[in-house]
Design a protein around this motif. Structure first.
Motif, mmCIF file in Angstrom:
data_model
loop_
_atom_site.group_PDB
_atom_site.id
_atom_site.type_symbol
_atom_site.label_atom_id
_atom_site.label_comp_id
_atom_site.label_asym_id
_atom_site.label_seq_id
_atom_site.Cartn_x
_atom_site.Cartn_y
_atom_site.Cartn_z
ATOM 1 N N ASN A 95 13.131 -46.749 -46.889
ATOM 2 C CA ASN A 95 14.041 -47.801 -46.424
ATOM 3 C C ASN A 95 13.917 -48.105 -44.940
ATOM 4 O O ASN A 95 14.837 -48.637 -44.331
ATOM 5 N N ASN A 130 12.694 -50.141 -41.833
ATOM 6 C CA ASN A 130 12.264 -51.491 -41.498
ATOM 7 C C ASN A 130 11.526 -51.461 -40.156
ATOM 8 O O ASN A 130 12.122 -51.192 -39.125
ATOM 9 N N LYS A 180 16.385 -51.022 -44.630
ATOM 10 C CA LYS A 180 16.105 -52.116 -45.547
ATOM 11 C C LYS A 180 16.169 -51.592 -46.979
ATOM 12 O O LYS A 180 16.145 -50.374 -47.214
#
Length: 282
Positions: free
Chosen positions: A111, A113, A179
Motif C-alpha cells: 500500500n 504510494n 494507497k
C-alpha cells in the motif's frame, strides 16, 4: 476483482529463486524479478543471477534490461514491473514477483504510494559527498519519522530521501504515501529453519561464487565500465575490488563479503517482518 499475483519474497540465499521457478511450472506462470541488481547487464555472479539452465525455460522479466551506468530508480521499477505483470496476465498466465528488494515489493504490491519526484543529480552529488552519519543527522532534523525508518538503510536510500524532502520542501512522513493495493497478492517465502542455517547457506554461496569466477567477472566489469557507482557499491564487487587494490588479502575480502552479505540478509528480514502476510520465525 483485483488481478491475482503471487509474490515470493525472502532474504538472499534463502531459495526463493528455486521456489519461484517451481511455482511457475505448476501454475503456468512467468517470473517478474524484484531485485535491484538483476536489472543490470553483466552483474551475474555477484548478484546470483539465475542462468538460462537454472531458469528451466520459465520466462523471466526485468533481468538484464539496463547497463550499469544507468541509475535505475524505484520509479523505473514500478513502471516496468506493472507493464510486465499486465502483459503476463493478458496472455492468460500467472505473474510471480520474486526477489529480495523489499522496497520493490512495497511500492508494487503493498500500500505504499511512491512520491514522484524527478531526480536532481546536482543535489544528489552534493549529498553523496557527505558521510552516512552526517546524512542521518540531517535527516533526523528534517524528518525524524523517516529517519527512524531509514537509519539502518544504505547510503543511497538516505540520499534519495533527503533529495525528495529538499525538493518538495516537506517531510516524507507528512506526504500521502498510503494507497489501495492494486493486486490480489498471494505471499510466499521459503521456509527458514534458523538464522544459523541461513548464514551457512550464505557462506557456501560466496565460496561457490569464487569457484564460478567472481574475481574474473569483477576484473571484466572494472575494465569495461570503470569504477562507476552501481558497480563499486554492489556487495561482491566492492570486496573483490579491495582485494585487487591490495587493501585486503583474498581471504580477508571473502570474509568481508560473507559478513556484508549476512548483514544484508538481516536487513532484508527486518524489512519483510513488516509484512503481516509473511511468517518469519528466525
Amino acid at each position: 476483482m483485483k488481478p491475482k499475483v503471487i509474490a515470493v519474497a525472502g532474504p538472499t540465499a534463502s531459495g526463493k529463486t528455486a521456489m519461484a521457478i517451481t511455482l511457475a511450472s505448476q501454475v503456468n506462470g512467468e517470473i517478474v524479478s524484484a531485485d535491484s541488481r538483476l536489472v543490470y547487464k553483466g552483474f551475474n555472479i555477484a548478484a546470483a543471477k539465475p542462468d538460462m539452465k537454472e531458469r528451466q525455460g520459465i520466462p523471466h522479466h526485468l533481468i538484464d534490461i539496463v547497463e550499469p551506468e544507468f541509475d535505475y530508480s524505484v520509479g523505473n521499477y514500478y513502471d516496468d514491473a506493472r507493464k510486465a505483470i499486465y502483459d503476463i496476465l493478458s496472455r492468460g498466465k500467472t505473474p510471480i514477483v520474486a526477489g529480495g528488494t523489499g522496497l520493490y515489493f512495497r511500492i508494487l504490491l503493498e500500500n505504499y504510494n511512491l512520491p514522484r519526484v524527478e531526480a536532481d543529480y546536482k543535489l544528489r552529488e552534493m549529498l553523496d559527498l557527505k558521510e552516512k552519519d552526517e546524512l542521518l543527522e540531517e535527516l533526523k532534523v528534517l524528518d525524524n519519522i523517516t529517519y527512524e525508518r531509514l537509519k539502518d538503510a544504505n547510503k543511497r536510500r538516505i540520499v534519495r530521501a533527503l533529495e525528495v524532502i529538499k525538493l518538495l520542501k516537506k517531510p516524507i512522513s507528512e506526504m500521502d504515501i498510503q494507497k489501495e493495493p492494486e493486486f490480489d497478492v498471494e505471499w510466499k517465502m521459503p521456509v527458514l529453519t534458523s538464522r544459523k542455517d541461513l548464514y551457512e547457506r550464505i557462506n557456501k554461496r560466496v565460496d561457490m561464487m569464487v569457484e564460478q569466477g567472481l574475481i574474473e567477472e569483477t576484473k571484466y566489469l572494472l575494465k569495461k565500465h570503470g569504477r562507476i557507482k552501481n558497480f563499486v557499491c554492489t556487495i561482491g564487487y566492492q570486496e573483490i575490488l579491495s582485494y585487487l587494490d591490495g587493501e585486503w588479502t583474498l581471504e580477508e575480502a571473502l570474509d568481508k563479503l560473507k559478513q556484508h552479505t549476512r548483514n544484508y540478509a538481516k536487513r532484508q528480514l527486518t524489512w519483510f517482518r513488516k509484512n503481516p502476510e509473511l511468517e518469519i520465525n528466525i
